[in-house]
Design a protein around this motif. Structure first.
Motif, PDB file in Angstrom:
ATOM      1  N   MET A   1       0.654  -1.412   0.593  1.00 18.91           N
ATOM      2  CA  MET A   1      -0.075   0.170   0.084  1.00 18.91           C
ATOM      3  C   MET A   1       0.869   1.259   0.310  1.00 18.91           C
ATOM      4  O   MET A   1       1.920   0.762   0.310  1.00 18.91           O
ATOM      5  N   THR A   2       0.194   2.283  -0.550  1.00 18.24           N
ATOM      6  CA  THR A   2       1.029   4.024  -0.590  1.00 18.24           C
ATOM      7  C   THR A   2       0.718   4.368   0.790  1.00 18.24           C
ATOM      8  O   THR A   2      -0.363   4.931   0.877  1.00 18.24           O
ATOM      9  N   ILE A   3       1.712   5.026   1.481  1.00 20.76           N
ATOM     10  CA  ILE A   3       1.047   5.969   2.285  1.00 20.76           C
ATOM     11  C   ILE A   3       1.781   7.848   1.771  1.00 20.76           C
ATOM     12  O   ILE A   3       3.008   7.667   1.564  1.00 20.76           O
ATOM     13  N   PHE A   4       0.994   8.291   1.753  1.00 18.86           N
ATOM     14  CA  PHE A   4       1.530  10.057   1.158  1.00 18.86           C
ATOM     15  C   PHE A   4       1.834  10.883   2.592  1.00 18.86           C
ATOM     16  O   PHE A   4       0.412  11.112   3.233  1.00 18.86           O
ATOM     17  N   LEU A   5       2.264  11.050   3.061  1.00 21.08           N
ATOM     18  CA  LEU A   5       2.812  11.561   4.195  1.00 21.08           C
ATOM     19  C   LEU A   5       2.934  13.197   3.904  1.00 21.08           C
ATOM     20  O   LEU A   5       3.759  13.414   2.833  1.00 21.08           O
ATOM     21  N   ASN A   6       2.211  14.428   4.398  1.00 18.43           N
ATOM     22  CA  ASN A   6       3.035  15.708   4.177  1.00 18.43           C
ATOM     23  C   ASN A   6       3.440  16.314   4.544  1.00 18.43           C
ATOM     24  O   ASN A   6       3.871  16.536   6.351  1.00 18.43           O
ATOM     25  N   GLN A   7       4.447  16.401   4.601  1.00 24.09           N
ATOM     26  CA  GLN A   7       6.351  16.317   4.882  1.00 24.09           C
ATOM     27  C   GLN A   7       6.544  18.209   4.458  1.00 24.09           C
ATOM     28  O   GLN A   7       7.954  18.383   4.928  1.00 24.09           O
ATOM     29  N   GLY A   8       5.609  18.113   4.332  1.00 19.67           N
ATOM     30  CA  GLY A   8       5.613  20.425   3.460  1.00 19.67           C
ATOM     31  C   GLY A   8       5.134  20.971   5.050  1.00 19.67           C
ATOM     32  O   GLY A   8       4.893  20.317   5.604  1.00 19.67           O
ATOM     33  N   GLN A   9       4.941  22.421   4.879  1.00 19.11           N
ATOM     34  CA  GLN A   9       4.865  23.356   5.417  1.00 19.11           C
ATOM     35  C   GLN A   9       2.970  23.841   5.099  1.00 19.11           C
ATOM     36  O   GLN A   9       3.081  23.594   3.087  1.00 19.11           O
ATOM     37  N   GLY A  10       2.587  24.006   5.848  1.00 19.10           N
ATOM     38  CA  GLY A  10       1.008  24.240   5.837  1.00 19.10           C
ATOM     39  C   GLY A  10       0.574  22.672   4.729  1.00 19.10           C
ATOM     40  O   GLY A  10       0.926  21.260   4.668  1.00 19.10           O
ATOM     41  N   LYS A  11      -0.776  23.296   4.518  1.00 15.29           N
ATOM     42  CA  LYS A  11      -2.173  21.952   3.982  1.00 15.29           C
ATOM     43  C   LYS A  11      -1.737  21.767   2.272  1.00 15.29           C
ATOM     44  O   LYS A  11      -1.378  22.387   2.004  1.00 15.29           O
ATOM     45  N   LYS A  12      -1.556  20.327   2.451  1.00 14.25           N
ATOM     46  CA  LYS A  12      -1.250  20.231   1.028  1.00 14.25           C
ATOM     47  C   LYS A  12      -2.041  18.926   0.725  1.00 14.25           C
ATOM     48  O   LYS A  12      -3.550  18.247   1.697  1.00 14.25           O
ATOM     49  N   ARG A  13      -2.903  19.036  -0.321  1.00 13.22           N
ATOM     50  CA  ARG A  13      -3.609  18.249  -0.999  1.00 13.22           C
ATOM     51  C   ARG A  13      -3.013  16.523  -1.978  1.00 13.22           C
ATOM     52  O   ARG A  13      -2.180  16.819  -2.623  1.00 13.22           O
ATOM     53  N   VAL A  14      -3.921  16.169  -1.897  1.00 11.79           N
ATOM     54  CA  VAL A  14      -3.554  14.402  -2.633  1.00 11.79           C
ATOM     55  C   VAL A  14      -5.367  14.148  -3.425  1.00 11.79           C
ATOM     56  O   VAL A  14      -5.635  13.674  -2.520  1.00 11.79           O
ATOM     57  N   ALA A  15      -5.095  13.774  -4.427  1.00 16.15           N
ATOM     58  CA  ALA A  15      -6.585  13.585  -4.629  1.00 16.15           C
ATOM     59  C   ALA A  15      -6.088  11.801  -4.728  1.00 16.15           C
ATOM     60  O   ALA A  15      -4.995  10.894  -6.033  1.00 16.15           O
ATOM     61  N   PHE A  16      -6.892  11.025  -5.177  1.00 12.76           N
ATOM     62  CA  PHE A  16      -7.214   9.587  -5.828  1.00 12.76           C
ATOM     63  C   PHE A  16      -9.025   9.835  -6.712  1.00 12.76           C
ATOM     64  O   PHE A  16      -9.733   9.587  -6.549  1.00 12.76           O
ATOM     65  N   ALA A  17      -8.518   8.589  -7.759  1.00  9.10           N
ATOM     66  CA  ALA A  17      -9.735   9.027  -8.453  1.00  9.10           C
ATOM     67  C   ALA A  17      -9.633   7.469  -8.399  1.00  9.10           C
ATOM     68  O   ALA A  17      -9.553   6.569  -8.602  1.00  9.10           O
ATOM     69  N   ALA A  18     -11.120   6.894  -9.158  1.00  7.88           N
ATOM     70  CA  ALA A  18     -12.327   5.270  -9.116  1.00  7.88           C
ATOM     71  C   ALA A  18     -11.740   5.535 -10.417  1.00  7.88           C
ATOM     72  O   ALA A  18     -11.398   6.570 -11.119  1.00  7.88           O
ATOM     73  N   SER A  19     -11.156   4.107 -10.307  1.00  9.15           N
ATOM     74  CA  SER A  19     -11.017   3.362 -11.671  1.00  9.15           C
ATOM     75  C   SER A  19     -12.115   3.648 -12.684  1.00  9.15           C
ATOM     76  O   SER A  19     -12.143   2.594 -13.762  1.00  9.15           O
ATOM     77  N   TYR A  20     -13.316   3.406 -12.173  1.00  7.92           N
ATOM     78  CA  TYR A  20     -14.298   3.250 -13.446  1.00  7.92           C
ATOM     79  C   TYR A  20     -15.651   3.281 -13.036  1.00  7.92           C
ATOM     80  O   TYR A  20     -15.601   4.521 -11.925  1.00  7.92           O
ATOM     81  N   PRO A  21     -16.902   3.795 -13.644  1.00  6.27           N
ATOM     82  CA  PRO A  21     -17.713   4.533 -13.731  1.00  6.27           C
ATOM     83  C   PRO A  21     -18.605   4.426 -12.167  1.00  6.27           C
ATOM     84  O   PRO A  21     -18.908   2.864 -11.789  1.00  6.27           O
TER      85      PRO A  21
END
Lengths: 372, 263
Positions: free
Chosen positions: B78-98
């Motif tokens: 699995m992949t972990i997305f960690l905000n290491q920066g300053q301030g709020k950051k965004r990451v997006a995940f998309a569905a793979s089918y309708p």
């Protein structure tokens, strides 16, 4: 009565249920501290209003359901200890209703255990299969070897010996090979194999048998012996490794592992036969095979009327001495006091036979060997 | 109170959705390997063995977790997305089918949800993604979801994805609904999930609903999808020109149309 905690469900309650404390009394279940529309109240549910069933995703939760004010409400007991508590200690009125449920819950738990067992067996089956194969490998090899014809075994032995010959410094001239062959032929007179005896110049105290009847004796062994009887004992022992097909079995065993490992690792470059041949000098037979060779070798000595004490003495001497020369005979033939004792016992139990001393001057034979 | 990372999110799109998660500094989200759509600068991506929920369980623990994930037929990692920066950051995940993305606040849902395998999209770090075995043989074989489902545990947000339109139903105690097999997406563990024979041989053969219904009995919440991916895939497969399907839409002539079309 002790109280227990359960999840409380109802149409006017949160969908995920509310955790409440329930006190089972003789008149019914007292629901304590249950909050409905903001106000705390205590409710009493009589036992005869309760409907008991099992459900939930795993079909192992106890559901107590009742109707009040045209609303169906339920308590769910998902926790195993809570379930056990209720099943064991419920008031009689409730226990009667739980009887069916108890059977069902126990059945579900048993099925679950059985399911896990089946799953574990399924996942472990390759290992179990491998384990059985290793465990039964001796039987498999015995069966396979019993189908090998002696002629084929001899052809195979010749081939192996030819491959092995360049690594041996064979001595073909002189007294030693002649005497070894003479003794050997006497020992192997009635055997189904035609033995071929070789003496190799090697300081190691060792002798080994190749399937099909090639037996190699190292000069180290001849030098370590005091009398011809001692050497005869070792030769009788080695002959039995051939006759009982121990060496063939050991090679099949090795080859089997080699093939298995080659198949697993996908590395066929090692060359299976070549690998088997280089292993030959250090083939190990296992204690039971050694004992078998000892006992049958002893019988052989009896048949040609040779004093069996030479055999015992030689092994004993080897296990005691630590005089520099590598005693491979001992490392490849796991020697132990038990084996010696067993051999002595066997000699004692048999009627002492009249033995004739072998007509060889062993010191002269030793001095005919090349010195280093 | 909550041990999970609290994440803010926003879902975009209508039928082909993606979810954008806002991470505070040092907050993290976990996702199935390959689910990421974009991430802002400052977010570090790390691949972990297992689901990353138990950081201190040692090697055997993560091996067990990974083994379970292998059973569900998913990626070992699995992949972990960690905000290491300053301030709020965004990451997006998309569905793979309708379909729709459903946010589930696990704490509000009692801490545990069982969902169809493959439906997990992403979650706040700390949510454990395990497996739930179907212990009834009949349900496993004919229930439409197989023997293995996913179990999401924790008290943060988890995002689930399903085909078509999602229907969230609250079942009262004892309330029963029959569902076409395959349409079940998720359920609370208090819901009894079983199967029921459609009843008549005529219905079984020609009713078009298969031999069994899935039955769901309350209390608890269930989520249903209107269009399972497999059904969509079947339809698409059936009309693929390579399989002899027609490339023209809705021609009454059917096979004759193909002849006239010179094929």
């Amino acid at each position: 009565m002790k109280s227990f905690s359960a999840l409380y469900f109802g149409p006017d309650l949160p969908a995920q249920g509310t955790k409440i404390t329930v006190l089972p009394e003789n008149d019914g279940l007292h629901l304590q501290h249950c909050e409905i529309s903001g106000e705390t109240q205590e409710q009493l549910v009589a036992y005869d209003e309760l409907r008991v069933s099992t459900g939930g995703f795993d079909h192992d939760q106890i559901i107590l359901m009742w109707d009040k004010n045209e609303k169906t409400r339920s308590l769910i007991l998902a926790d195993k200890t809570t379930q056990d508590f209720l099943l064991e200690e419920a008031p009689p009125a409730l226990a009667a209703k739980l009887a069916q449920c108890k059977k069902h819950i126990n059945g579900t738990r048993q099925r679950m255990r059985a399911g896990w067992l089946v799953l574990a067996l399924f996942l472990l089956s390759p290992f179990i299969l491998l384990g059985v194969l290793v465990w039964k490998s001796d039987n498999v090899i015995d069966w396979a070897v019993s189908h090998v014809l002696i002629e084929d075994e001899q052809k195979f032995g010749d081939m192996v010996f030819e491959q092995y010959r360049p690594t041996l410094k064979l001595i073909t001239q002189g007294e030693a090979p002649r005497v070894i062959e003479e003794i050997g032929d006497k020992l192997g007179l009635d055997a189904p194999y035609k033995f071929k005896w070789h003496v190799a110049d090697n300081p190691a105290v060792n002798a080994f048998a190749i399937p099909g009847g090639h037996i190699v004796v190292f000069t180290g062994l001849i030098k370590a012996a005091q009398t011809p009887e001692e050497v005869t004992g070792v030769l009788a022992h080695e002959i039995q490794h051939v006759v009982q097909r121990h060496s063939l079995k050991a090679m099949v065993h090795n080859a089997g592992w080699r093939a298995t490992i080659a198949m697993v690792t996908g590395d066929w470059t090692g060359g299976m036969l070549g690998g088997a041949v280089t292993q030959l000098g250090v083939l190990k037979y296992g204690r039971d095979k050694e004992t078998e060779a000892d006992m049958k070798g002893l019988a052989l000595l009896k048949k040609i009327r040779v004093d069996p004490n030479g055999m015992v003495q030689f092994f004993e001497k080897l296990s005691k001495s630590g005089n520099g020369a590598p005693i491979e005979l001992l490392s490849t033939h796991p020697s132990s006091t038990e084996r010696m004792t067993a051999l002595r016992e066997a000699i004692k139990q048999q009627e002492p036979w009249h033995s004739e001393p072998l007509p060889y001057d062993w010191n002269a034979i030793k001095s005919s060997l090349p010195t280093r | 109170m909550t041990q999970m990372h609290v994440i803010d999110y926003q879902i975009f799109g209508t039928e082909m959705q993606y979810v954008e998660i806002e991470l505070d500094p040092q907050e993290a989200a976990v996702a199935e390997a390959g689910g990421m759509m974009y991430m802002e600068d400052g977010i570090a991506m790390e691949t972990v063995f297992g689901d990353g929920s138990q950081q201190k369980s040692g090697f055997m623990g993560s091996l067990m977790g990974a083994g379970k994930r292998l059973l569900t037929g998913e990626s070992l990692f699995m992949t972990i997305f960690l905000n290491q920066g300053q301030g709020k950051k965004r990451v997006a995940f998309a569905a793979s089918y309708p379909g729709k993305i459903v946010p589930l606040h696990l704490q509000e849902l009692g801490g545990q949800i069982i969902c169809q395998k493959d439906s997990f999209l992403c979650a706040a770090k700390g949510v454990s993604v395990g497996i739930a075995f179907q212990k009834k043989l009949g349900v496993g074989l004919f229930g439409g979801e197989g023997f293995i489902m996913q179990k999401l545990e924790g008290d943060g947000y988890a995002f689930m994805h399903a085909g078509g339109t999602l229907s969230e139903k609250v079942l009262a105690p004892g309330e029963l609904i029959r569902v076409d097999t395959g349409c079940l997406v998720a359920l609370q563990p208090s819901v009894s999930y079983d199967i029921e024979y459609v009843g008549k041989i005529k219905s079984a053969l020609f009713g078009g609903e298969g031999l069994f219904f899935a039955t769901l009995r309350g209390p608890g919440k269930v989520w249903l999808q209107s269009l399972p991916l497999s059904r969509l895939a079947n339809r698409i497969y059936a009309v693929m020109p390579a399989r002899g399907g027609s490339s023209e839409e809705g021609s009454l002539l059917g096979g004759l149309g193909n002849v006239l079309g010179g094929r």
